[in-house]
Motif scaffolding. Structure first.
Motif, mmCIF file in Angstrom:
data_model
loop_
_atom_site.group_PDB
_atom_site.id
_atom_site.type_symbol
_atom_site.label_atom_id
_atom_site.label_comp_id
_atom_site.label_asym_id
_atom_site.label_seq_id
_atom_site.Cartn_x
_atom_site.Cartn_y
_atom_site.Cartn_z
ATOM 1 N N GLU A 150 -5.596 3.606 3.199
ATOM 2 C CA GLU A 150 -5.171 2.725 1.765
ATOM 3 C C GLU A 150 -4.803 0.842 2.119
ATOM 4 O O GLU A 150 -5.387 -0.211 1.909
ATOM 5 C CB GLU A 150 -4.021 3.073 0.168
ATOM 6 C CG GLU A 150 -3.797 2.048 -0.592
ATOM 7 C CD GLU A 150 -2.806 2.871 -1.372
ATOM 8 O OE1 GLU A 150 -2.758 2.728 -2.422
ATOM 9 O OE2 GLU A 150 -1.904 2.992 -0.878
ATOM 10 N N LYS A 151 -3.766 0.806 3.075
ATOM 11 C CA LYS A 151 -3.316 -0.238 3.695
ATOM 12 C C LYS A 151 -4.627 -0.856 5.005
ATOM 13 O O LYS A 151 -5.054 -2.655 4.611
ATOM 14 C CB LYS A 151 -2.521 -0.183 4.875
ATOM 15 C CG LYS A 151 -2.073 -1.667 5.597
ATOM 16 C CD LYS A 151 -0.548 -1.198 6.405
ATOM 17 C CE LYS A 151 -0.231 -2.714 6.573
ATOM 18 N NZ LYS A 151 -1.485 -3.444 7.376
ATOM 19 N N THR A 152 -5.493 0.058 5.057
ATOM 20 C CA THR A 152 -7.045 -0.441 6.440
ATOM 21 C C THR A 152 -8.192 -1.603 5.158
ATOM 22 O O THR A 152 -8.135 -2.252 5.797
ATOM 23 C CB THR A 152 -7.628 0.357 6.907
ATOM 24 O OG1 THR A 152 -6.554 0.863 8.147
ATOM 25 C CG2 THR A 152 -8.437 -0.388 7.635
ATOM 26 N N HIS A 154 -7.162 -2.127 1.584
ATOM 27 C CA HIS A 154 -7.044 -3.480 1.375
ATOM 28 C C HIS A 154 -6.611 -4.599 3.024
ATOM 29 O O HIS A 154 -6.902 -5.671 2.029
ATOM 30 C CB HIS A 154 -5.436 -3.504 1.400
ATOM 31 C CG HIS A 154 -4.576 -4.650 0.640
ATOM 32 N ND1 HIS A 154 -5.188 -5.073 -0.555
ATOM 33 C CD2 HIS A 154 -3.161 -5.054 1.056
ATOM 34 C CE1 HIS A 154 -4.250 -6.201 -1.067
ATOM 35 N NE2 HIS A 154 -3.314 -6.756 -0.433
ATOM 36 N N ASP A 155 -6.348 -4.364 3.913
ATOM 37 C CA ASP A 155 -6.652 -5.607 4.599
ATOM 38 C C ASP A 155 -8.599 -6.056 4.544
ATOM 39 O O ASP A 155 -8.595 -7.611 4.617
ATOM 40 C CB ASP A 155 -6.165 -5.228 6.046
ATOM 41 C CG ASP A 155 -5.097 -5.782 6.265
ATOM 42 O OD1 ASP A 155 -4.158 -5.509 5.689
ATOM 43 O OD2 ASP A 155 -4.494 -4.298 7.166
#
Length: 206
Positions: A150-152, A154-155
């Protein structure tokens, strides 16, 4: 060798006689769902136009529903993806909306899948470079892996500057595909997470 290397190749590029992995099955089912939506929306009657759906229909011996190609196939593919892979209703709604936005006629089908394949190739190549060490985590840590995915994602879709120029270009390319196809970060995360999880399981079996 990349754990995603075979997933988004054209059928004729995959080795003849090779057994399909769980990750490949998942991606194929997604394509079947896409093609079923296209069949329903565009009123397609020639089964040969939609190769993945045609094979799916023949293998499972799915009868045509209400004389409309795609209805029964769409329902069956969605049921399998929900029961076997845990996909939710919103995941399918985004696919429906994406096809509706991009496919106004049968001539748009090839362009759409060319675009989707480009999106997948760029996305998973970048995911692999950005998350390579995280793939070593046990697949038992599913919640942690989902959060990292999810974080990757988003980035990739929000970060304005990257140290590596090639990474920045790839991220921009993915954003263009995302806007054109109409996918949300949540859709991308659910899709990528499932492919990573299944590819890791396949790699452990191999």
């Amino acid at each position: 060798m990349s754990i995603f290397s075979k997933l988004f190749k054209k059928k004729e590029e995959v080795e003849a006689g090779s057994q399909e992995s769980r990750a490949e099955e998942f991606v194929t089912l997604i394509r079947v769902y896409y093609q079923s939506v296209m069949a329903v929306q565009l009123g397609i009657t020639n089964l040969n136009i939609l190769a993945d759906m045609a094979l799916f229909k023949r293998m499972l011996k799915i009868p045509t529903q209400s004389n409309k190609l795609g209805l029964a196939e769409k329902s069956r593919a969605r049921k399998i993806l929900m029961q076997e892979y845990g996909m939710n209703e919103n995941f399918f709604k985004e696919i429906d909306a994406s096809v509706k936005k991009n496919c106004r006629s049968q001539m748009d089908i090839q362009t759409y899948f060319f675009k989707f394949q480009g999106f997948c190739n760029d996305l998973f190549q970048l995911i692999e470079t950005q998350m390579s060490w995280k793939f070593r985590l046990s697949v038992l840590f599913k919640k942690l892996l989902y959060g990292m995915t999810e974080k990757t994602i988003h980035d990739i879709v929000t970060k304005s500057e990257w140290k590596d120029v090639s990474v920045q270009k790839a991220a921009w390319s993915i954003r263009k595909y995302k806007e054109s196809l109409g996918f949300s970060e949540k859709w991308m995360t659910d899709f990528v997470y499932n492919v990573i999880l299944l590819a890791r399981k396949d790699a452990k079996k191999g």
